[in-house]
Scaffold this active site. Structure first.
Site, PDB file in Angstrom:
ATOM      1  N   HIS A  56      13.333  43.066  -0.908  1.00 18.85           N
ATOM      2  CA  HIS A  56      12.492  42.855   0.377  1.00 18.85           C
ATOM      3  C   HIS A  56      13.343  43.650   1.619  1.00 18.85           C
ATOM      4  O   HIS A  56      12.841  44.305   2.061  1.00 18.85           O
ATOM      5  CB  HIS A  56      11.433  42.405   0.136  1.00 18.85           C
ATOM      6  N   GLU A  57      14.137  42.651   2.173  1.00 17.95           N
ATOM      7  CA  GLU A  57      14.405  42.562   2.957  1.00 17.95           C
ATOM      8  C   GLU A  57      16.225  43.637   3.657  1.00 17.95           C
ATOM      9  O   GLU A  57      15.811  44.584   4.450  1.00 17.95           O
ATOM     10  CB  GLU A  57      15.859  41.082   3.432  1.00 17.95           C
ATOM     11  N   HIS A  60      13.687  46.781   4.044  1.00 13.69           N
ATOM     12  CA  HIS A  60      13.734  46.482   5.927  1.00 13.69           C
ATOM     13  C   HIS A  60      14.498  46.807   6.253  1.00 13.69           C
ATOM     14  O   HIS A  60      14.639  47.839   7.565  1.00 13.69           O
ATOM     15  CB  HIS A  60      13.386  45.139   6.293  1.00 13.69           C
ATOM     16  N   ASP A 171       4.738  41.173   7.731  1.00 13.36           N
ATOM     17  CA  ASP A 171       4.733  42.591   7.978  1.00 13.36           C
ATOM     18  C   ASP A 171       3.524  43.586   9.137  1.00 13.36           C
ATOM     19  O   ASP A 171       3.641  44.106   8.948  1.00 13.36           O
ATOM     20  CB  ASP A 171       5.781  43.267   7.163  1.00 13.36           C
TER      21      ASP A 171
HETATM   22 ZN    ZN Z   1       9.092  41.842   5.363  1.00 18.21          ZN
END
Ligand code: ZN
Length: 366
Positions: A56-57, A60, A171
């Site tokens: 997930h990171e 980003h 987010d």
């Molecule tokens: Zn996030």
């Protein structure tokens, strides 16, 4: 709290936050003693959580880098992560894309898992859950009994929690801010988003305390503080817009030599009745205050020097903007920052005088 750096990818340092390590450790010990049967499934689940937060990171970060940001470090927390970005792109479009990328990756994993288990029916998967609305217990059992379902569940929760709670600094809050910013500008959008975030945070804390869900209450506190800080940074930027730092420079700071021992330092403290010094080091500067002296026993003062216990601080050129200096004070707990002109020290800015300056500007703009 410091974490544990476990790797580097695309030039980004990967750090496991100590709360995550603590969660792993406590769970492992607790389960090994009280519920040995659950040990392996829970550890697998925690590993999946770790892996999903990491992906997930990274998602980003990859999008942020493509849009021109520099990502230095990713910190992984059990509920998500933090990407330490330098020069965050300010356009609403960039923030929208970067924010939505993480949760979308979690949803993509859910989607791929669903395709995989329908294409390969022999894979161990609790298909019975989809035949009727399952109970909470049925889902909980399936999460530990079927690792693939555990992976799906973790990603579903991470994606939903991060995207659909419109609270900064999560987010969903960033997505909300970026949409508002398109119409209202960045500062106004942040103020509104921060207000909404704080209401949600208070709701989390109350729900968490009433429902006995401590984690939710802690997340509420985290959201409340995070939203406040986002708002603070934006307000300061707004107030200090294009303001140079010259009015706040103290041209006669107390500078002491890094080679002085603590007895000599203390003598100067007494003479000057000051407890906050700039320390001149061989390369650059440090800061020393009364608190640092308390940390060293008096018997050792003869053999400990200012350079050994001061905290290093980077100097800032005189042409800098007040908003950048304020951001530095906010990011680290400095008491002062040395100011240079053509690499020569010309003075310092103290946190307190910048704070006073901020208040004066606030009154002026009112
Ligand atoms: Zn996030």
């Amino acid at each position: 709290m410091n974490g544990f750096v476990f790797g580097k990818i695309f030039g980004i340092k990967l750090e496991l936050h100590s709360s995550f390590i603590l969660l792993f450790g406590l769970m492992a010990v607790f389960l090994a003693i009280f519920q040995p049967d659950d040990f392996i499934p829970t550890m697998i689940l925690l590993f999946f959580l770790f892996l999903s937060v990491l992906l997930h990171e990274l998602m980003h970060s990859v999008v942020a880098i493509r849009l021109g940001a520099k990502v230095k470090k990713i910190i992984l927390l059990p509920i998500g992560g933090l990407s330490m970005t330098e020069e965050i792109p300010k356009s609403p479009r960039a923030e929208f894309l970067i924010s939505i990328a993480g949760p979308l990756l979690n949803f993509a994993i859910v989607f791929l898992l669903l395709i995989a288990v329908s294409a390969f029916p022999q894979l161990p998967f609790p298909n019975y859950l989809f035949e009727k609305t399952p109970t909470v217990e049925e889902v909980e059992t399936a999460v530990s009994a079927f690792p693939l379902f555990g992976l799906l569940w973790v990603n579903l929760l991470l994606g939903m929690f991060n995207l659909f709670v419109p609270a900064l600094p999560m987010d969903g809050g960033r997505v909300l801010r970026s949409i508002l910013a398109k119409f209202l500008g960045f500062a106004k959008a942040t103020h509104i988003a921060a207000k909404i975030s704080k209401i949600i945070a208070i709701f989390f804390v109350i729900m968490g305390l009433l429902g006995g869900n401590l984690i939710l209450a802690i997340i509420g506190i985290f959201v409340f503080m995070g939203a406040g800080q986002e708002n603070e940074i934006v307000s300061i930027k707004e107030i200090f817009e294009n303001q140079n730092i010259e009015p706040v420079i103290n041209p006669k700071p107390l500078v002491i030599d890094g080679e002085k021992n603590l007895f000599e330092v203390f003598d100067i403290m007494k003479q000057q009745n000051k407890t906050n010094f700039l320390v001149k080091l061989e390369h650059g500067f440090g800061i020393l205050n009364a608190q640092d002296l308390f940390q060293v026993k008096k018997i050792d003062w003869m053999n400990v020097f200012a350079k050994n216990i001061c905290r290093k601080v980077h100097s800032i050129p005189k042409e800098s903007l007040a908003s950048d200096v304020a951001a530095k004070f906010l990011a680290k707990e400095y008491s002062m920052i040395p100011i240079t002109e053509n690499h020569q020290l010309i003075g310092v800015i103290e946190a307190e005088s910048l704070q006073n300056f901020l208040e004066i500007k606030k009154i002026e703009k009112q």
